[in-house]
Scaffold this motif. Structure first.
Motif, mmCIF file in Angstrom:
data_model
loop_
_atom_site.group_PDB
_atom_site.id
_atom_site.type_symbol
_atom_site.label_atom_id
_atom_site.label_comp_id
_atom_site.label_asym_id
_atom_site.label_seq_id
_atom_site.Cartn_x
_atom_site.Cartn_y
_atom_site.Cartn_z
ATOM 1 N N THR A 127 0.830 -1.207 0.000
ATOM 2 C CA THR A 127 0.000 0.000 0.000
ATOM 3 C C THR A 127 0.862 1.254 0.000
ATOM 4 O OG1 THR A 127 -1.774 -1.144 1.183
ATOM 5 C CG2 THR A 127 -1.782 1.255 1.279
ATOM 6 N N PHE A 128 1.878 1.297 0.863
ATOM 7 C CA PHE A 128 2.755 2.464 0.929
ATOM 8 C C PHE A 128 3.535 2.663 -0.367
ATOM 9 C CE2 PHE A 128 2.947 2.220 5.814
ATOM 10 C CZ PHE A 128 1.967 3.184 5.940
ATOM 11 N N GLN A 129 3.950 1.581 -1.007
ATOM 12 C CA GLN A 129 4.727 1.703 -2.236
ATOM 13 C C GLN A 129 3.881 2.263 -3.381
ATOM 14 O OE1 GLN A 129 6.365 -2.298 -2.535
ATOM 15 N NE2 GLN A 129 8.348 -1.557 -1.839
ATOM 16 N N ARG A 130 2.585 2.086 -3.327
ATOM 17 C CA ARG A 130 1.707 2.607 -4.372
ATOM 18 C C ARG A 130 1.401 4.089 -4.187
ATOM 19 N NH1 ARG A 130 -2.279 -1.803 -3.405
ATOM 20 N NH2 ARG A 130 -1.158 -3.625 -4.086
ATOM 21 N N ARG A 131 1.558 4.588 -2.969
ATOM 22 C CA ARG A 131 1.254 5.998 -2.687
ATOM 23 C C ARG A 131 2.422 6.889 -3.077
ATOM 24 N NH1 ARG A 131 -0.738 5.747 3.504
ATOM 25 N NH2 ARG A 131 -2.552 4.432 3.193
ATOM 26 N N PRO A 132 2.143 7.941 -3.810
ATOM 27 C CA PRO A 132 3.223 8.888 -4.105
ATOM 28 C C PRO A 132 3.599 9.645 -2.831
ATOM 29 C CG PRO A 132 1.140 9.665 -4.999
ATOM 30 C CD PRO A 132 0.885 8.299 -4.414
ATOM 31 N N GLY A 133 4.870 9.894 -2.689
ATOM 32 C CA GLY A 133 5.338 10.702 -1.570
ATOM 33 C C GLY A 133 5.487 9.962 -0.253
ATOM 34 N N THR A 134 5.414 8.646 -0.282
ATOM 35 C CA THR A 134 5.595 7.888 0.952
ATOM 36 C C THR A 134 7.068 7.891 1.337
ATOM 37 O OG1 THR A 134 3.744 6.448 0.404
ATOM 38 C CG2 THR A 134 5.239 5.657 2.064
ATOM 39 N N ASP A 135 7.310 8.016 2.620
ATOM 40 C CA ASP A 135 8.665 8.068 3.160
ATOM 41 C C ASP A 135 9.374 6.732 2.948
ATOM 42 O OD1 ASP A 135 10.949 8.681 4.576
ATOM 43 O OD2 ASP A 135 9.977 8.628 6.531
ATOM 44 N N ASP A 136 10.498 6.768 2.244
ATOM 45 C CA ASP A 136 11.273 5.550 1.982
ATOM 46 C C ASP A 136 11.793 4.909 3.270
ATOM 47 O OD1 ASP A 136 10.870 5.755 -0.738
ATOM 48 O OD2 ASP A 136 12.789 6.748 -1.118
ATOM 49 N N LEU A 137 12.087 5.724 4.265
ATOM 50 C CA LEU A 137 12.564 5.186 5.541
ATOM 51 C C LEU A 137 11.475 4.378 6.245
ATOM 52 C CD1 LEU A 137 14.660 8.148 6.973
ATOM 53 C CD2 LEU A 137 15.487 6.025 5.965
ATOM 54 N N GLU A 138 10.248 4.823 6.119
ATOM 55 C CA GLU A 138 9.134 4.091 6.716
ATOM 56 C C GLU A 138 8.956 2.734 6.035
ATOM 57 O OE1 GLU A 138 4.476 4.711 8.009
ATOM 58 O OE2 GLU A 138 5.487 6.272 6.869
ATOM 59 N N ILE A 139 9.056 2.718 4.712
ATOM 60 C CA ILE A 139 8.951 1.467 3.955
ATOM 61 C C ILE A 139 10.099 0.537 4.340
ATOM 62 C CG2 ILE A 139 9.078 0.439 1.647
ATOM 63 C CD1 ILE A 139 7.579 2.926 0.624
ATOM 64 N N ALA A 140 11.298 1.069 4.437
ATOM 65 C CA ALA A 140 12.455 0.256 4.818
ATOM 66 C C ALA A 140 12.280 -0.332 6.211
ATOM 67 C CB ALA A 140 13.728 1.095 4.751
ATOM 68 N N SER A 141 11.733 0.456 7.114
ATOM 69 C CA SER A 141 11.491 -0.023 8.472
ATOM 70 C C SER A 141 10.484 -1.169 8.479
ATOM 71 C CB SER A 141 10.978 1.134 9.334
ATOM 72 O OG SER A 141 10.653 0.686 10.614
#
Length: 54
Positions: A23-37
């Motif tokens: 879900t986060f990867q599909r949203r523009p502007g999502t924080d890469d650090l949050e995805i990595a976490s």
């Protein structure tokens, strides 16, 4: 909690994290650090599931 129910709960959490990452990867502007976490936590769960399953 029995071992099998503990593993089932870990698998459920792992799947939930997978869905959140997608879900986060599909949203523009999502924080890469949050995805990595989230991915690190997902990997930690997978490793624990593997360790407990053997």
């Amino acid at each position: 909690m029995s071992m099998s129910s503990h593993i089932s709960e870990l698998k459920r959490k792992h799947e939930e994290l997978s869905q959140r990452v997608e879900t986060f990867q599909r949203r523009p502007g999502t924080d890469d650090l949050e995805i990595a976490s989230l991915k690190k936590e997902k990997l930690r769960l997978k490793e624990e599931i593997t360790r407990l399953s053997t």
